[in-house]
Design a protein around this motif. Structure first.
Motif, mmCIF file in Angstrom:
data_model
loop_
_atom_site.group_PDB
_atom_site.id
_atom_site.type_symbol
_atom_site.label_atom_id
_atom_site.label_comp_id
_atom_site.label_asym_id
_atom_site.label_seq_id
_atom_site.Cartn_x
_atom_site.Cartn_y
_atom_site.Cartn_z
ATOM 1 N N VAL A 31 -14.314 8.185 47.149
ATOM 2 C CA VAL A 31 -14.211 8.810 45.830
ATOM 3 C C VAL A 31 -12.888 8.403 45.180
ATOM 4 O O VAL A 31 -11.838 8.479 45.811
ATOM 5 N N GLU A 100 -23.450 14.780 45.053
ATOM 6 C CA GLU A 100 -22.500 13.897 44.372
ATOM 7 C C GLU A 100 -22.194 14.363 42.952
ATOM 8 O O GLU A 100 -21.032 14.379 42.528
ATOM 9 N N ALA A 317 -18.086 7.809 43.016
ATOM 10 C CA ALA A 317 -18.242 7.818 44.472
ATOM 11 C C ALA A 317 -19.115 6.639 44.873
ATOM 12 O O ALA A 317 -20.149 6.391 44.240
#
Length: 344
Positions: A31, A100, A317
């Motif tokens: 990330v 996510e 990410a």
């Protein structure tokens, strides 16, 4: 969150495919973001992973997955560089693929607030920054935004919700609404407010209700005496305070301008109210605060609102390793960061 209700559908579809195919790749998720910034939202992102990672059972139950993940992260309030890895998640991808949207979203929002607050704190050179944007956004963001502002250096927030994560309380000034409720009499409203709250709060009064901030500031200071902590200048950007009417032509007179602050300061000092502070608000951002500070304008604290909500600080990410083998989108190679700390 576990069901994917708040997630982009393609992430829930990803989980569906992995579970349907009984495919359990062990991945490293990396990330990052692209700005020089101040990290916020890590604690929330970790809470989402801790509480919502896992697998659905055939009987409709839920099996937690946090203990099967290895997570490393920086901390809320850390200064971060563009492209720096701020978090890695290692484990069975099907356990957390659906999250996510959620952990990137809280990182994006809270980092934006932290970055903007840190900018105005730096511009103010140590003078208090009062975080006042609650009325300009949805109420649901207050708690986390307040925490993001706090870790970035804001001295005060305006709602109890914003202060709740560190056990604080919201603070504020005698508002225009209360002044109006007392017939537009700022002194009367300020006196009644002080009678009720002087033992609990540092009393600060808005003095622009009649667009005559110098006169009103003096009247309030005379009436409240030592109970008055400060006066707040908040003249609209479309208005010129009455005290400046005879000076227009030499500077842009609208809003809270340096000349208005100086007039209020000198008037208070000359009347023996040198201990009364001046809070400036209304359209302030880091650039404008810096201009005031470089000019030596006698402001004691700044109230800042909408500018702290502006801009973006998006996160991305990427899967960068699968079953121990590098596997990343071109241009998104693994970037190990020795600053990351393991999270348990």
């Amino acid at each position: 969150m576990r069901a994917g209700y708040y997630s982009d559908a393609y992430f829930t579809f990803t989980r569906e495919v992995l579970e349907w195919d009984d495919h359990r790749p062990r991945v490293v998720m990396q990330v990052f973001q692209r700005e020089r910034s101040v990290l916020g939202g890590v604690d929330e992102a970790l809470a989402i992973l801790r509480l919502c990672s896992g697998r659905r059972l055939a009987d409709g139950g839920w099996e937690p997955g946090w203990d099967e993940l290895e997570v490393c992260a920086l901390h809320d309030g850390d200064e971060i560089e563009p492209w720096e890895t701020v978090m890695t998640i290692t484990g069975d991808y099907s356990l957390f693929a659906h999250l996510e949207t959620l952990y990137l979203g809280v990182l994006a929002r809270r980092t934006l607030i932290s970055r903007n607050v840190r900018d105005v704190v730096a511009a103010a050179g140590g003078k208090p920054i009062l975080y006042f944007p609650a009325r300009f956004d949805h109420w649901h963001v207050q708690t986390g935004d307040g925490w993001a502002a706090h870790i970035a250096g804001a001295i005060g927030v305006s709602t109890d919700a914003q202060a709740s994560w560190w056990g604080g309380k919201g603070m504020g000034t005698v508002p225009h609404g209360l002044i109006a409720a007392y017939g537009g009499d700022t002194v009367a409203a300020a006196e009644r407010f002080a009678d009720r709250f002087a033992h609990e709060l540092a009393i600060t009064v808005l003095v622009d209700f009649e667009n005559d901030s110098v006169r009103t500031a003096l009247e309030v200071a005379d009436a409240l005496g030592p109970r008055l902590w400060g006066v707040r200048l908040d003249t609209s950007s479309t208005m010129v305070d009455r005290s400046l009417w005879q000076e227009m032509g030499r500077f842009k007179p609208t809003g809270v301008v340096p000349e208005l602050v100086w007039k209020v300061r000198r008037a208070l000092d000359d009347a023996g109210h040198g201990a009364v502070r001046i809070v400036a608000s209304g359209g302030f951002d880091a650039r404008r605060i810096r201009e005031f500070e470089e000019g030596g304008v006698p402001v004691d604290a700044y109230g800042v609102g909408t500018s702290l909500l502006r801009g973006s600080n998006d996160y991305t990410a990427d899967v960068v390793r699968v079953n121990g083998v590098p596997c990343a989108k071109v241009g998104r190679e693994e970037r190990p960061n020795p600053r990351l700390s393991p999270v348990r």
